[in-house]
Structures are given as C-alpha cells and as structure tokens.
Enzyme design. Structure first.
Site, mmCIF file in Angstrom:
data_model
loop_
_atom_site.group_PDB
_atom_site.id
_atom_site.type_symbol
_atom_site.label_atom_id
_atom_site.label_comp_id
_atom_site.label_asym_id
_atom_site.label_seq_id
_atom_site.Cartn_x
_atom_site.Cartn_y
_atom_site.Cartn_z
ATOM 1 C CD GLU A 1 -2.865 -1.198 -0.014
ATOM 2 O OE1 GLU A 1 -3.000 -0.160 -0.712
ATOM 3 O OE2 GLU A 1 -3.428 -2.277 -0.304
ATOM 4 C CG HIS B 1 -1.183 1.139 -4.275
ATOM 5 N ND1 HIS B 1 -1.063 0.898 -5.618
ATOM 6 C CD2 HIS B 1 -1.785 0.032 -3.753
ATOM 7 C CE1 HIS B 1 -1.576 -0.297 -5.903
ATOM 8 N NE2 HIS B 1 -2.006 -0.842 -4.783
ATOM 9 C CG ASP C 1 1.991 -10.590 3.941
ATOM 10 O OD1 ASP C 1 1.371 -10.082 2.987
ATOM 11 O OD2 ASP C 1 1.946 -10.147 5.112
HETATM 12 ZN ZN LIG Z 1 -2.884 -2.547 -4.403
#
Ligand SMILES: [Zn+2]
Length: 737
Positions: A232, A235, A291
């Site tokens: 994230e 992003h 992960d």
């Molecule tokens: Zn994403």
C-alpha cells in the site's frame, strides 16, 4: 505516456464494480481512486501534473531528490473497537521494521528472487521512523490510540475522520510532513488501501487491517509478514499494480514485465502471460501474492517512487518528524494512586509533572507480556474493560513540549472479585409420593443458574446426586416404605451455595393383601367424605361371609351416596336402615362398580353390606368403598369438620342390641344386628352378680329379633348379657310384674 495515463484514469472510472475475492489478497486502492475521481473533478488533472513531473524526473529532465536515503516520519493511528484491535506498540514497531527491510532490500527473502529478475531488485533507499515529534513540535511515540464505537470501516475513509470523541476514526496529521498509517478493523475481507499522490490532504495515507499490520501480535496468515503495508505504501508513492489493473495493462514502469492480471497465493515461477517471455514478476510487492511470496521492488519502481516524493511530497524531505525534541525539564511523574476500583474498571491518578503537556499511560496485568497503552491530558484517567480479581500495574510517562520523560515506576491496584449472591435453597417440600417415586420442590434461590440435589434413605452412608434447572425434581427408583432425606444446593454462575438443610418424605408401603384402612385425613377424590379400603378375604357367596359398615348421618348431611368400585369380582351392595329394613340394593353383574344414592331429609343410622355373588370371592384383592353424605348436593370438597357426623365404621359381630319393653313384665324382646350366622348365649344377671337365666339361641346374619321369658324373675334390676364367641354386649333392664 500522457495519453496512456489519461486512458488509464478513464479506465479506472469504469472498473471495480464488483467486490473483491475474500479468500485472496484484496487491496481497495483502485476502488478508492475511482471514488475520489468521481467526487473530485480536479483530481485527474492534479494526478496528470504529478505524472508529468515524475516522468520528467525519471527521464533526467527535472530535479530529483538529492538525499541519498529518505526517512519518512510515520504516525500510526491505532483505531480500535475491541482489545485485540488495540494492537501493541511492539506490533506497530514490527511494521516499521518490515518497511525498513523491504524498502532497503534488507529483507531476508530477497534472496528468493528468480535470477532473471535478481538484477532488477533494488534498494529503494527509503526508510521509515515512528514520529518523534508531532505537528506541534511536541514529543510523541508516533502512535495515536483512538477507541471507537465503530465496529468496522470500509474504503470510504471513515477511519480517517473522528466523527466524535467516541465514534469514527482518527484525524490525519499534516500529510505533507508525515505518512499517516491507520490500523483498524476493515470489513469485507479488505486488507488495506492507499491514496495516490494528488488526493486530498485530509485523507492522505494508508489504511491497514489490524490483523495484517506488522508481523508480531495479532496478525493472521497469510498476511502476517507486514507486506500489506509495503504494497500500500507503494501505491502511496504512486506505484500501480504490476498488471496495470487491466488485461496486460501498463504499470508505467519500464522494467516490470507486462502481465495479464494479478497472481494470488504463491504461484510457481515462471508464469508466462501476455507473451512476456520471462514470466510474471509475481514476487513483486505490487502483485497480489501472499506475504511470504512477495519480496522485491524493481529499479523502475524505485525511480517512480523517488520521483513521486520529489514531485508530490517534497515536504517529507524536510520534515522534522523523525528528529527527537530536546532540551527543557520533563519530569517523570510520581505519586501514582488508584481509586474507584471495580471488577472491571479503575481510575488511576498521578501528580502533575514539570514540563508536562500530556501523559502517556501504559498498564497491564502484572506478569503479562504486553502493555496496553493510552494517554491523558490530565493527571488521571479512568481505565475500563479490565479483568476482575487481577493485579494490575501501570506506569506514566510525561509528554513535554520538547521531550518525553522515562516511564514512572509502577503503581498497582487489584480489581474486585465478581461476587454474585448465591443463596441456599429453602422451602423444601415433597409431593406425588408413591412406593418408588416422589417429586421434591423448593423455592427459587437468588443467584441460581441450576440446582444440585442429593438424597438418601435417612441413615444411609452415601447420597445419590442429581441436578435440576427448575425448582423441582421427580425422583424415581426409590425404595418403598422408607424415610428419605434430600438437600438442595444452589449452583450460581460464580460458584455454588452450601447444601440446604434436609427435607424429608416417606415412600408408600407396597400393598400386600388388603386391610381395612380408614382414611379420614387423606386427600380424597372430589365428593368423597370417607374412603374405605377393605379386604375381600372371607367372602364366600351371597349367603356367606359379608363386610358390614355402619354410619350415622346428621341433620344437614342426610343425602347418601355409596360407591363400591375397583371390584376384583362380582360384588354387590345393600343399604339397610337401623331397623334392618333393606332400603336399596345394587347388583350390577360382573365387576362393574356398584352405586347407591338415597335422597332423604332425615338423619339416621345406616348399615351397609358388601357381599360377593355366588362364587365371586377373592381372597387377595381389595375393593374400594366410598361413602359420601351431603346436604342438598353431594360434597365436592374435603370438609374435615364433618368427619364426626359420618363416622363410617366397619363392624364385626353383634351391634345395636336393644331390649324392650323396659320395664318388662313377662317377656323381654331383643333386637340386634349380627354380621354372621351364630349361636348366641344370653345370660341374665341380677344386682349381686348371680346368673339367674342362661339360654342359647340361633341368630341369622343381619337383623335379629328374639324374646326371653322372664315371667319367673322377681321384680328388680337385671342385666342381659349376650355373647358371640368372645364378643360380649350388656344391657340393663327392669322387671316389674
Ligand atoms: Zn494494491
């Protein structure tokens, strides 16, 4: 590239109408972008400007950052509705550790990168620190905890806004200076989402599901290695999903292969799509793998992130968020006390500390591995949600404008013990007693969840145990004719009462043969004033042995009902008056019941005969006789006060002897009732005890009338003594010639 970028944004507006797969990684960043593009008409233009600037930087035509390694100050907003969502400082720190490994290519699993891509995996030279000073320049731990009544959040940014002191999320810190990370409960299987550069400052940052936050504490596989935040934050630094969010789409990075779509789980390498030759770069943090199966950023991604910082987040480069505040006096709090302690709450207080702007508070059950953290702007705080009967310790840290003190020594308190009243059961009683069973009852006891019961024959060594969730229990399998005791224990939510004192009952005796049982005090069926159970033994036929009863009615209770039932054979019933006259006979055939009803207004003495029809004798079974008298209607309730006026008795032998006239002259008449044929001996005895007459005569069962010739006796007082077997009846009379 400009054309492509606009096309990509337009594509976003038409996407993501479906919810994401719950069992696979789900990042709502593109949905979030879609919502923002729709609500903010200027966003697309701002994003295009950032994109243009970034492309210039990457092309070497614009100034990039000059700092070799960027350290991004992070504030973590721990928004929690439950204790488990209130993740520990250690769990927060573990996320920072993961980021510092992943963005610096210090992650141990970087070595798993396929050789074909190993040369593209790079150290992005981006680091993270928990903020040490807040936007006001005050010392901070970089962790803000916010209790909320909101049970879960979605990707609509609710977690980023405090709608009240107790609801909603927590407001962002200045996003030009800090990376805002929110940890909280997300609904719908959502793991997290980010806001791309260019979005509103108030919602800028990254949201992560609390159980995917960091790699220790309350984390859940397969998102337990902190990579959701790595993805994230990618992003947040303007990286797109590696498949470009389209079929063989563009992620605006040159060294990541085109790939068809997202990969999930832990795909086998190579997975060749879109004719990409070397295979999907599924181990890239910007794919959707678990992960454990993502471990690299590419050089192109690193450049794009670096350019995003220069073009859209330059304030980060000069932020003082990671610089500790220094100077000034910041005393450790002392004088820790506690008050208002309940089973689940306590108020803790401390003395005001020099330099304090606010205080950080941590507390735990003594011996627990982790602390629960909170803060206060005053010198006390009410703690709730505590565990009862537990020893707690708490420590206070002074937050000064320029520093944090050390934590104080521990204060302690012990929460109260949950004490529920648990009364001993009382009001023990018994009913429905038979030869082998009984129902025991008691009054409801305060605090009872259920009851434990023990019972035994009085004097027995051991108890029999059972339980009940109501205030009664039917016991069975008991021994007949035995005195039982029973005790009841109240079972409460937090323990049990003592056993009660014993209740007592006696089981019924098993009938063996029949005996006459007059039951004036028993609970009778409706209408019965007296019930008689008597033996059939000796009944041999119509003219044989009989059972006789006598009863007396009184004024007001003159109507008569006699019921003979439970017949083992063909028995009949006959009612006489005291003169021996038959009043009524009941002679149903077989073993149907017999009944006589006599309506009269005259109180009188009656005789009742129960007799067997020829051959219908039964020496072992019993019949049941009910005699009922009434005023105008037969009784329907038990009225013990009337017992004496009825007094039905089974009689045996001679009864109701009367002599007349008296005084007599030469003949003395005898009237009597006798229950069987017999030879009667009559003696006349004078006043000095001398027998002056002796005569035998034969008496017939029932009413008899005989006479004695007394003409030879002198005037005087005499006694007539008649005897049948060992039964003797005496009457006094006077002779007067
Ligand atoms: Zn994403």
């Amino acid at each position: 590239m400009k054309k492509n970028y606009i096309a990509a944004l337009a594509l976003v507006l038409g996407m993501f109408t479906n919810t994401w797969a719950q069992s696979q990684r789900s990042c709502a960043t593109m949905q979030h972008l879609q919502m923002q593009l729709q609500s903010d008409p200027t966003l697309a233009a701002r994003m295009q400007q950032i994109e243009n600037k970034s492309q210039q930087i990457i092309a070497g035509n614009a100034q990039n950052r000059t700092t070799a390694v960027i350290v991004i100050p992070v504030v973590v907003h721990v928004v929690y509705n439950t204790a488990s969502q209130n993740i520990s400082d250690a769990q927060v720190q573990s996320q920072i550790d993961v980021l510092n490994e992943d963005f610096r290519k210090l992650n141990a699993d970087a070595s798993l990168t396929p050789s074909i891509y190993a040369g593209r995996a790079v150290d992005c030279q981006i680091q993270f620190c928990l903020a040490q000073r807040d936007p006001n320049g005050l010392a901070t731990t970089g962790i803000v905890r916010k209790s909320t009544s909101t049970t879960s959040f979605s990707s609509n940014d609710g977690i980023k806004t405090a709608t009240s002191a107790t609801a909603g999320g927590d407001n962002a810190w200045n996003s030009t200076q800090y990376l805002n990370l929110w940890s909280g409960n997300l609904s719908g299987g959502l793991l997290g989402y980010a806001q791309f550069p260019g979005g509103a400052a108030s919602t800028d940052g990254v949201v992560i599901l609390y159980s995917a936050f960091g790699r220790v504490g309350n984390v859940a596989v397969p998102y337990d290695k902190g990579r959701t935040a790595t993805h994230e934050i990618g992003h947040w630094l303007n990286l797109r999903h590696i498949w470009g969010d389209a079929n063989c789409g563009d992620d605006f990075v040159s060294d990541t292969p085109i790939q068809q779509t997202s990969n999930f789980g832990c795909p086998t390498f190579p997975h060749i799509t879109c004719s990409n030759g070397t295979g999907d770069m599924s181990m890239n943090y910007m794919d959707y793998t678990d992960d454990a199966c993502m471990y690299m950023f590419s050089s192109g991604q690193s450049s794009r992130m670096s350019a995003a910082i220069s073009s859209s987040r330059p304030g980060i480069l000069t932020s003082q968020g990671c610089v500790p505040v220094t100077g000034g006096t910041c005393a450790v709090p002392v004088g820790l006390t506690s008050s208002a302690i309940t089973t689940s709450s306590a108020t803790i207080s401390w003395g005001a500390a020099s330099g304090a702007g606010s205080y950080n508070v941590q507390y735990r059950i003594i011996g627990a591995a982790t602390w629960t953290s909170t803060s206060s702007t005053t010198t006390s705080i009410a703690l709730s949600g505590l565990t009862s009967a537990s020893n707690y310790e708490f420590q206070i840290q002074t937050v000064c404008s320029s520093a944090l003190s050390a934590f104080s020594g521990s204060g302690t308190f012990t929460t109260g013990t949950v004490s529920t009243t648990c009364n001993v059961a009382s009001g023990l009683s018994s009913s429905a007693i038979t030869t082998t069973s009984a129902t025991i009852s008691w009054s409801a006891a305060t605090g009872a969840v259920s009851y434990a019961i023990q019972y035994r024959i009085v004097g027995a060594a051991s108890w029999t145990s059972t339980t009940s969730t109501t205030t009664s229990k039917a016991l069975s399998g008991l021994t007949s004719a035995s005195n039982y005791e029973f005790q009841v224990q109240t079972v409460c939510s937090a323990g049990s009462s003592a056993f009660s004192a014993s209740g007592l009952f006696t089981t019924s005796t098993v009938a063996t043969g029949c005996s006459d049982i007059y039951e004036p005090n028993q609970t009778r069926t409706a209408g019965a004033l007296i019930s008689v159970n008597t033996t059939i033994s000796g009944l041999i036929g119509v003219s044989g042995d009989n059972d006789y009863y006598k009863f007396v009615t009184t004024s007001g209770l003159t109507n008569i009902k006699v019921i003979l039932d439970q017949l083992p054979a063909d028995y009949d019933l006959k009612l006489y008056n005291s003169s021996g006259t038959t009043l009524t006979t009941s002679q149903n055939g077989g073993t149907t019941s017999e009944q006589i009803i006599r309506n009269t207004t005259t109180a009188a003495t009656y005789y009742l005969r129960v007799y067997g029809y020829s051959g219908a004798n039964n020496a072992t079974s019993c019949y049941h006789l009910t005699v009922n008298t009434s005023g105008s209607t037969f009784r329907t309730t038990n009225q013990l006060a009337d017992e004496g006026s009825l007094n039905a008795l089974k009689i045996n032998g001679i009864d109701e002897l009367s002599v007349y006239p008296n005084p007599a002259t030469d003949k003395l008449n005898l009237n009597f009732f006798i229950t069987e044929n017999a030879t009667i001996t009559a003696n006349v005895i004078d006043m000095i005890g001398k027998t002056v007459m002796n005569q035998n005569f034969t008496a017939q069962e029932g009413f008899n009338q005989s006479a004695l010739d007394i003409s030879s006796l002198n005037n005087g007082i005499y006694f007539l003594r008649i005897q049948q077997n060992d039964q003797i009846v005496v009457k006094k009379f006077v002779v007067k010639h």
